[in-house]
Design a protein around this motif. Structure first.
Motif, PDB file in Angstrom:
ATOM      1  N   GLN A   1       0.827  -1.204   0.000  1.00  0.00           N
ATOM      2  CA  GLN A   1       0.000   0.000   0.000  1.00  0.00           C
ATOM      3  C   GLN A   1       0.866   1.261   0.000  1.00  0.00           C
ATOM      4  O   GLN A   1       0.592   2.220  -0.728  1.00  0.00           O
ATOM      5  CB  GLN A   1      -0.928  -0.002   1.213  1.00  0.00           C
ATOM      6  CG  GLN A   1      -1.881   1.195   1.257  1.00  0.00           C
ATOM      7  CD  GLN A   1      -2.784   1.158   2.481  1.00  0.00           C
ATOM      8  OE1 GLN A   1      -2.686   0.264   3.313  1.00  0.00           O
ATOM      9  NE2 GLN A   1      -3.673   2.135   2.579  1.00  0.00           N
ATOM     10  N   GLU A   2       1.920   1.268   0.817  1.00  0.00           N
ATOM     11  CA  GLU A   2       2.834   2.412   0.865  1.00  0.00           C
ATOM     12  C   GLU A   2       3.583   2.562  -0.456  1.00  0.00           C
ATOM     13  O   GLU A   2       3.771   3.678  -0.965  1.00  0.00           O
ATOM     14  CB  GLU A   2       3.819   2.240   2.018  1.00  0.00           C
ATOM     15  CG  GLU A   2       4.778   3.400   2.172  1.00  0.00           C
ATOM     16  CD  GLU A   2       5.787   3.192   3.283  1.00  0.00           C
ATOM     17  OE1 GLU A   2       6.518   4.150   3.606  1.00  0.00           O
ATOM     18  OE2 GLU A   2       5.859   2.059   3.832  1.00  0.00           O
ATOM     19  N   LEU A   3       3.994   1.438  -1.022  1.00  0.00           N
ATOM     20  CA  LEU A   3       4.716   1.464  -2.288  1.00  0.00           C
ATOM     21  C   LEU A   3       3.849   2.041  -3.403  1.00  0.00           C
ATOM     22  O   LEU A   3       4.307   2.867  -4.212  1.00  0.00           O
ATOM     23  CB  LEU A   3       5.166   0.044  -2.645  1.00  0.00           C
ATOM     24  CG  LEU A   3       6.203  -0.123  -3.750  1.00  0.00           C
ATOM     25  CD1 LEU A   3       7.430   0.728  -3.505  1.00  0.00           C
ATOM     26  CD2 LEU A   3       6.589  -1.591  -3.884  1.00  0.00           C
ATOM     27  N   ASN A   4       2.590   1.661  -3.448  1.00  0.00           N
ATOM     28  CA  ASN A   4       1.678   2.187  -4.459  1.00  0.00           C
ATOM     29  C   ASN A   4       1.413   3.679  -4.266  1.00  0.00           C
ATOM     30  O   ASN A   4       1.263   4.420  -5.241  1.00  0.00           O
ATOM     31  CB  ASN A   4       0.362   1.414  -4.445  1.00  0.00           C
ATOM     32  CG  ASN A   4       0.497   0.026  -5.049  1.00  0.00           C
ATOM     33  OD1 ASN A   4       1.359  -0.205  -5.905  1.00  0.00           O
ATOM     34  ND2 ASN A   4      -0.326  -0.911  -4.603  1.00  0.00           N
ATOM     35  N   MET A   5       1.334   4.118  -3.015  1.00  0.00           N
ATOM     36  CA  MET A   5       1.132   5.537  -2.743  1.00  0.00           C
ATOM     37  C   MET A   5       2.301   6.361  -3.275  1.00  0.00           C
ATOM     38  O   MET A   5       2.115   7.414  -3.895  1.00  0.00           O
ATOM     39  CB  MET A   5       0.973   5.768  -1.245  1.00  0.00           C
ATOM     40  CG  MET A   5       0.728   7.224  -0.870  1.00  0.00           C
ATOM     41  SD  MET A   5       0.354   7.446   0.882  1.00  0.00           S
ATOM     42  CE  MET A   5       1.923   6.964   1.634  1.00  0.00           C
ATOM     43  N   VAL A   6       3.519   5.870  -3.059  1.00  0.00           N
ATOM     44  CA  VAL A   6       4.698   6.580  -3.549  1.00  0.00           C
ATOM     45  C   VAL A   6       4.754   6.529  -5.075  1.00  0.00           C
ATOM     46  O   VAL A   6       5.131   7.511  -5.724  1.00  0.00           O
ATOM     47  CB  VAL A   6       5.976   5.996  -2.916  1.00  0.00           C
ATOM     48  CG1 VAL A   6       7.223   6.622  -3.542  1.00  0.00           C
ATOM     49  CG2 VAL A   6       5.971   6.224  -1.418  1.00  0.00           C
ATOM     50  N   ARG A   7       4.371   5.394  -5.658  1.00  0.00           N
ATOM     51  CA  ARG A   7       4.309   5.309  -7.126  1.00  0.00           C
ATOM     52  C   ARG A   7       3.373   6.380  -7.690  1.00  0.00           C
ATOM     53  O   ARG A   7       3.698   7.064  -8.664  1.00  0.00           O
ATOM     54  CB  ARG A   7       3.839   3.918  -7.554  1.00  0.00           C
ATOM     55  CG  ARG A   7       4.884   2.826  -7.458  1.00  0.00           C
ATOM     56  CD  ARG A   7       4.446   1.597  -8.228  1.00  0.00           C
ATOM     57  NE  ARG A   7       5.477   0.577  -8.215  1.00  0.00           N
ATOM     58  CZ  ARG A   7       5.424  -0.545  -7.503  1.00  0.00           C
ATOM     59  NH1 ARG A   7       4.357  -0.798  -6.742  1.00  0.00           N
ATOM     60  NH2 ARG A   7       6.398  -1.424  -7.546  1.00  0.00           N
TER      61      ARG A   7
END
Length: 424
Positions: free
Chosen positions: A350-356
């Motif tokens: 979820q955090e990775l997608n937010m940064v993406r």
């Protein structure tokens, strides 16, 4: 004279529901060695121009000569005095700036299209025929000394200059610091020599956005820049510093500025793109881990962020924080704790997608219109040395996984190898 080459950047899929296409541009090789990158504007009547010389501190024969040369170029030429130069820019209502950094000297100019040819010719005269009047140099040295004196009262300035001097070496182009003695030692002959060797066609790239101009126009405009034939790659000794924890005490400061980090690599390194993503997660946007855990949850800092400070030949990673003096040790402890989490625990999807999503939006802003696009093109071709850097960055943002990020963190973000510098 050589032909104009029209280039189209590749189509990039930047997200699941949209595609990102960068505009076509022309590459024009001038007979004296200069290069022009031209992008047609859709904003009728306006244009933008940048002269980028690959020089900066890297080609100095005397410290600070690049910076002083850039600041003194507009103080008088063979044809025009300083007041006449000021009046010219005021009359035509154009905005301009010139500055030298570690790797480049850049003069930027924006103006109305109907005045562009007149202004461009004037700027070329400014760049090719400065006389560096002695009285203006005296004033310039007084101003630079006064500016330095003020900056040395700012904890953020002091901590950064001490930190970079340690990492790069206090005598290297990237690491040496301005001092009153270095400023006083500069003379007119130093500026003349630096200008003759560095404001030359074979070090020049021009970036233009506006109504299309033909090859003949650019040959007439830029053909007077000399080509001294010397363009060997700059070599810089790489410094390997020891780990150090140092504080500079400053009078009348209620706040402490902290820098913690280590040597990394140049911007052209293959791992730059993955580290760009990792750095964003750690501390390079408002929702980052450093901002959330150290500033918002624990209230230890006024501001905190991480940076990959990469140049042409070297680079570093560091975390910067503004805090109360009594919070210094606790903040360092918490920072190292966040770094170790990246090395030991996968970043949640979820955090990775937010940064993406955040970085995709950032990339869209970089190419939102012709004037933004020409600035981005300049960054790719001068700092990264290739257009492929954009593709690599987009692909890394889209496809880097948790395992890749942990591997990068374990290779480069080693808390025990980070030096700590603070001032306040």
């Amino acid at each position: 004279m050589k032909e104009i080459v029209q280039q189209e950047w590749p189509l990039i899929i930047a997200g699941p529901n949209w595609e990102l296409k960068l505009p076509e541009f022309d590459t024009i090789q001038i007979s004296n060695g200069a290069l022009v990158y031209s992008l047609k504007s859709n904003k009728e009547g306006l244009c933008y121009l940048e002269f980028v010389f690959e020089n900066g501190r890297l080609t100095e024969h005397k410290k600070l000569s690049s910076r002083m040369c850039a600041s003194q170029i507009q103080e008088g030429t063979q044809k025009f005095s300083n007041p006449e130069i000021v009046d010219f820019f005021d009359y035509y209502g154009c905005s301009y700036s010139i500055h030298a950094d570690l790797d480049f000297t850049v003069m930027s100019l924006s103006c109305l299209e109907k005045h562009f040819e007149t202004i461009a010719k004037f700027v070329v005269d400014l760049l090719t025929t400065p006389i560096f009047p002695e009285d203006q140099l005296v004033k310039g040295k007084v101003f630079l000394s006064s500016q330095l004196s003020h900056q040395l009262t700012e904890p953020d300035f002091v901590s950064y200059r001490e930190f970079t001097a340690h990492l790069y070496g206090s005598h290297s182009p990237y690491g040496y610091n301005s001092t009153p003695e270095l400023i006083a030692d500069l003379n007119r002959e130093d500026l003349i020599l630096y200008h003759q060797e560095n404001y030359v066609a074979n070090r020049l790239k021009v970036f233009y956005c506006g109504a299309s101009k033909g090859l003949e126009f650019w040959e007439r405009l830029l053909g007077i820049f000399p080509n001294h034939g010397k363009n060997e790659p700059v070599k810089m000794t790489i410094h390997h510093p020891e780990v150090l924890n140092h504080h500079t005490a400053m009078a009348n400061c209620s706040q402490t500025s902290l820098k913690i980090g280590l040597k990394l690599f140049p911007k052209t390194h293959d791992d730059y793109y993955g580290m760009y993503m990792l750095n964003t997660i750690l501390g390079d946007y408002f929702g980052s881990r450093l901002m959330h855990h150290i500033r918002e949850e624990h209230g230890l800092t006024y501001d905190i962020h991480s940076t990959i400070d990469a140049q042409t030949h070297d680079g570093c990673f560091y975390i910067s924080a503004e805090l109360n003096p009594e919070s210094r040790e606790k903040s360092i402890e918490m920072i190292k704790k966040e770094i170790k989490k990246l090395r030991s625990k996968p970043v949640p999807e979820q955090e990775l997608n937010m940064v993406r999503n955040y970085l995709n939006g950032h990339l869209l802003r970089l190419v939102d219109g012709p004037f933004q696009s020409i600035l981005f093109l300049k960054i790719l071709l001068t700092e990264f040395k290739t257009l492929e850097a954009f593709d690599k960055l987009v692909q890394k943002i889209r496809y880097v996984d948790q395992k890749d990020l942990m591997a990068l963190a374990n290779q480069y973000l080693i808390a025990e190898e980070m030096s700590v510098f603070s001032a306040g």
